[in-house]
Design an enzyme around this catalytic site. Structure first.
Site, PDB file in Angstrom:
ATOM      1  N   SER A  94       0.815  -1.206   0.000  1.00  0.00           N
ATOM      2  CA  SER A  94       0.000   0.000   0.000  1.00  0.00           C
ATOM      3  C   SER A  94       0.854   1.262   0.000  1.00  0.00           C
ATOM      4  CB  SER A  94      -0.951  -0.046   1.199  1.00  0.00           C
ATOM      5  OG  SER A  94      -1.899   0.983   1.140  1.00  0.00           O
ATOM      6  N   ASP A 237      -2.079   6.243  -3.398  1.00  0.00           N
ATOM      7  CA  ASP A 237      -0.976   5.489  -2.813  1.00  0.00           C
ATOM      8  C   ASP A 237      -0.617   4.337  -3.743  1.00  0.00           C
ATOM      9  OD1 ASP A 237      -3.384   4.191  -2.385  1.00  0.00           O
ATOM     10  OD2 ASP A 237      -2.789   3.354  -0.457  1.00  0.00           O
ATOM     11  N   ASP A 239      -1.304   1.131  -4.040  1.00  0.00           N
ATOM     12  CA  ASP A 239      -2.315   0.225  -4.593  1.00  0.00           C
ATOM     13  C   ASP A 239      -3.618   0.933  -4.907  1.00  0.00           C
ATOM     14  OD1 ASP A 239      -2.942   0.585  -1.889  1.00  0.00           O
ATOM     15  OD2 ASP A 239      -3.800  -1.421  -1.672  1.00  0.00           O
ATOM     16  N   ASP A 241      -5.900   2.599  -3.280  1.00  0.00           N
ATOM     17  CA  ASP A 241      -7.129   2.507  -2.503  1.00  0.00           C
ATOM     18  C   ASP A 241      -7.374   3.767  -1.678  1.00  0.00           C
ATOM     19  OD1 ASP A 241      -5.271   2.174  -0.451  1.00  0.00           O
ATOM     20  OD2 ASP A 241      -6.197   0.361   0.377  1.00  0.00           O
TER      21      ASP A 241
END
Length: 459
Positions: A94, A237, A239, A241
């Site tokens: 992440s 970020d 990933d 999300d």
């Protein structure tokens, strides 16, 4: 040994985080799930392919087929799991720096696993219970090439494209070299926005900036907003999300302010929203104004997801939830933090109001946040500081909330002391409309911790 934290499991590549460990986690998950196939995705990190290979080996060794989606945002994998009714493994750290990687686990309902399900998998992993099958029962592997295309199409169908297009917005986008670079530029262009980008090449070295979308990492985006005369800046970020914003002047927007603006738009009297114990007074004030209930959880998306599901089971309406780090849930759409969807909902807000970003967030800016860290060097110092935090809370003229550390609410201000889940530090948060009050609350907590640390070091 605690394997799963507040958002999966993560570690430094080559140290605590190894291919063997990832293979064991994936095998334990596959052996626990009642599924004949598992979806597998990864973000852009340089170690991603290695750990995806390790995860695929663990899944197939457990006798389960694996469907390899390649590089995808976490919400893209989550959507695939939901539509296909298969559980999933996401290889991502992440927002952590490039040397980290991690694993998130998703259920066949398209939701990251709640705490109790993670504990079941963790028990199997730590028990060394056999997870492999005989040679003639191992799973197969196949590629899935259209997961991101389907994800973008799903997003486009879920938002008000006409209203956003009619607003004629220029969007400055910084995917941070992460998985969102493969989906968000196309998505916002399909919404009818003019899109300019920075750090939009997928690159696991993250040469332009670290993956965490915090103000200190986003100077390039602020400059791009100003150079392009953009209406809004959006950053993700690693990933994708999360989504954080810049206003039309190229100034960073506090995540707590954008969360409050989005929440006030969607919350109605009788609704419930869920946030972590470091929630801003901004959201508290929004809930008071609209007559909604605020539920607090320990910090981390897993804890928020778990509480939302419990509230659903009790028949509660939870139209929005999240944290002030850019991670907002819109559970009626899908119970996942989805950076592209969050950003599109913010664009809808701009379009509906016919307003600039600075005008939309103005009601939520009159707050001062103070964040401090007190590091420790030994378990003795940690124990002394935790004892000091407990004593500090007991002496305070406020009832402590102990879900995650000690949160003291004073009505007009609050302070929180909690141990970090990822670093050898205790974190102190304070907030008030009065800057002096916020500073005083933080200073009082830091002083108590620092005194205890010094005494433990002297013993």
């Amino acid at each position: 040994m605690k394997v799963f934290g507040s958002s999966g499991t993560r570690g430094v590549v080559g140290e605590e985080f190894t291919p063997e460990f990832v293979s064991r986690v994936a095998a334990a998950a596959a052996a626990t799930w009642d599924a004949d196939r598992v979806a597998l995705g990864r973000d852009t990190r340089t170690s991603g392919r290695t750990f995806a290979d390790a995860a695929a080996a663990g899944v197939t060794a457990a006798g389960v087929d694996v469907e390899r989606l390649g590089v995808v945002p976490t919400p893209s994998l989550v959507r695939y799991c939901d539509i296909e009714s298969v559980p999933g493994v996401m290889i991502t750290a992440s927002h952590n720096p490039p040397k980290f990687n991690g694993v998130k686990l998703v259920g066949d309902d398209g939701v990251e696993l709640p705490v109790d399900r993670l504990e079941t998998i963790e028990e199997r992993l730590l028990s060394e219970e056999a997870t492999t099958v005989a040679w003639d029962a191992v799973g197969d592997s196949r590629r899935v090439d259209d997961a991101n295309d389907d994800y973008v199409a799903d997003l486009l169908a879920a938002v008000d494209r006409d209203a956003i297009a009619a607003a004629d917005l220029t969007v400055a986008l910084d995917p941070g070299h992460g998985a969102g670079a493969l989906t968000s530029p196309e998505f916002f262009r399909e919404l009818g926005c003019d899109v300019v980008t920075v750090n939009a090449q997928p690159d696991g070295h993250f040469p332009g900036r670290d993956p965490e979308p915090v103000e200190a990492n986003l100077d390039d985006l602020g400059r791009l907003v100003r150079a392009a005369d953009a209406d809004v800046g959006i950053a993700h970020d690693g990933d994708a999300d999360r989504a954080v914003f810049f206003d039309e002047t190229g100034s960073y927007v506090e995540g707590d302010a954008s969360l409050a603006a989005l929440a006030e738009r969607d919350l109605s009297e009788g609704d419930t929203t869920v946030a972590a114990v470091n929630v801003s007074q901004r959201l508290v004030d929004v809930c008071d104004a609209v007559g909604a209930t605020l539920e607090l959880t320990p910090i981390g998306s897993t804890n928020i997801i778990t509480r939302v599901r419990e509230l659903w089971a009790a028949g509660e309406s939870v139209p929005v939830a999240g944290e002030g780090n850019g991670g907002v849930f819109f559970p009626d759409y899908r119970l996942v933090r989805d950076g592209a969807f969050i950003a599109a909902k913010f664009l809808e807000l701009l379009a509906e109001r016919g307003a600039t970003v600075s005008e939309v967030i103005a009601p939520y800016e009159d707050y001062t946040n103070v964040r401090e860290n007190v590091a420790y060097d030994s378990e003795e110092q940690l124990e002394a500081m935790l004892s000091a935090a407990a004593e500090y809370a007991e002496r305070a003229d406020a009832e402590p909330d102990t879900k995650d550390g000690y949160r003291l609410d004073y009505g007009d201000a609050w302070v929180l002391v909690r141990p970090s889940g990822t670093e050898p530090k205790l974190r102190v948060y304070a907030e008030s409309r009065d800057p002096d009050r916020a500073a005083a609350l933080a200073e009082g907590a830091v002083a108590a911790l620092t005194d205890a640390k010094r005494e433990a070091a002297d013993d």
